[in-house]
Scaffold this active site. Sequence first.
Site, short mmCIF file in Angstrom:
data_model
loop_
_atom_site.label_atom_id
_atom_site.label_comp_id
_atom_site.label_asym_id
_atom_site.label_seq_id
_atom_site.Cartn_x
_atom_site.Cartn_y
_atom_site.Cartn_z
N SER A 200 4.87 112.68 91.88
CA SER A 200 5.88 113.29 92.68
C SER A 200 5.77 112.63 94.49
CB SER A 200 6.53 114.72 93.40
OG SER A 200 6.46 115.40 91.78
N1 SAM Z 1 1.85 117.39 89.64
C1 SAM Z 1 2.21 115.37 89.11
C2 SAM Z 1 0.92 114.71 90.19
O1 SAM Z 1 0.64 115.24 91.07
O2 SAM Z 1 0.77 113.92 90.11
C3 SAM Z 1 3.53 115.45 89.00
C4 SAM Z 1 4.33 115.87 87.63
S1 SAM Z 1 5.07 115.19 87.47
C5 SAM Z 1 6.50 115.05 88.29
C6 SAM Z 1 5.29 116.05 85.44
C7 SAM Z 1 4.51 116.70 84.76
O3 SAM Z 1 4.18 117.66 83.70
C8 SAM Z 1 4.14 115.63 83.74
O4 SAM Z 1 3.02 114.50 83.97
C9 SAM Z 1 4.38 115.77 82.52
O5 SAM Z 1 4.19 115.55 81.39
C10 SAM Z 1 3.73 116.73 82.62
N2 SAM Z 1 5.26 118.52 81.60
C11 SAM Z 1 6.40 118.52 81.44
N3 SAM Z 1 6.14 119.46 80.37
C12 SAM Z 1 5.11 120.53 80.27
C13 SAM Z 1 4.17 121.27 79.78
N4 SAM Z 1 5.31 121.70 78.85
N5 SAM Z 1 2.78 121.25 79.90
C14 SAM Z 1 2.01 120.96 80.63
N6 SAM Z 1 2.64 119.31 81.56
C15 SAM Z 1 3.50 119.46 81.02
#
Ligand code: SAM
Length: 237
Positions: A67
């Site tokens: 993000s």
């Molecule tokens: N917090 C992260 C960082 O610091 O880089 C960025 C997160 S990114 C915007 C959102 C993440 O949520 C993605 O990597 C995606 O694969 C993950 N995601 C989506 N649904 C999920 C779930 N049910 N459980 C775990 N991760 C999930």
Amino acid sequence: MVLMKIDYEEQRKRLVKRLKEQGIIKSKSVELSFLNVPREEFVWPDTKSQAYLDMPLPLGNTGQTISAPHMIAIMLEELDLRKGETVLEIGAGSGYNAALMAYIISDGKKEKYGKVNTIERIKELVTFAENNIKRTSYSEYVKVIYGDGTVGYPPYEEREIYDKIIITAAAPHFPKILIKQLKVGGIILAPIGDLFSQTLTKGRKRSDGTLKIEENIECIFVPLIGENGYNFNERLL
Ligand code: SAM
């Protein structure tokens, strides 16, 4: 060809100064975490030179993003983390936000304080986040878990475990099991809405188990995919 060496530390300081001037970074703890955790170690290698642009960056070909710094700062200010707290993050991605949170809950001293559990549903990103966290020496405070974070961690366990819970993907609602895993007085934070636009939403757990809700800014995140998110039928990758 002469390659210019990028001064990441200088870029980091300039980004923090700008986010403070914009009133986005407000607290000393968030400021120090941003100054101390090297974002260039968490972006995908081919975007390293863009690490301090205030925008989301792609994480390779996974379809996911790290993000934008301003969005992360807004979320961290809302989460109001304290030294020693136990935190659950759904969506580890690069591990950057988990490392920032680890910095705050350990008070930057790398003493034995607090714990961050961060869950990720894409195996390639679990390995990526784990390596980034190890290289920057936050492994002691952060556990990266492969799985569907919408069922909580440990999965389905109906016990108040966490002081703070942060979902870093667009959620249709706060999953009930996550509210169960939040301590009374604790905060759960997520972009809540449809797949095209969400509102950053904060819930503080009352003693009767309900949430006192506050809505913040409009935002756009990649979707939370899982049993209590979107696309129930999609499996882990
Ligand atoms: N917090 C992260 C960082 O610091 O880089 C960025 C997160 S990114 C915007 C959102 C993440 O949520 C993605 O990597 C995606 O694969 C993950 N995601 C989506 N649904 C999920 C779930 N049910 N459980 C775990 N991760 C999930």
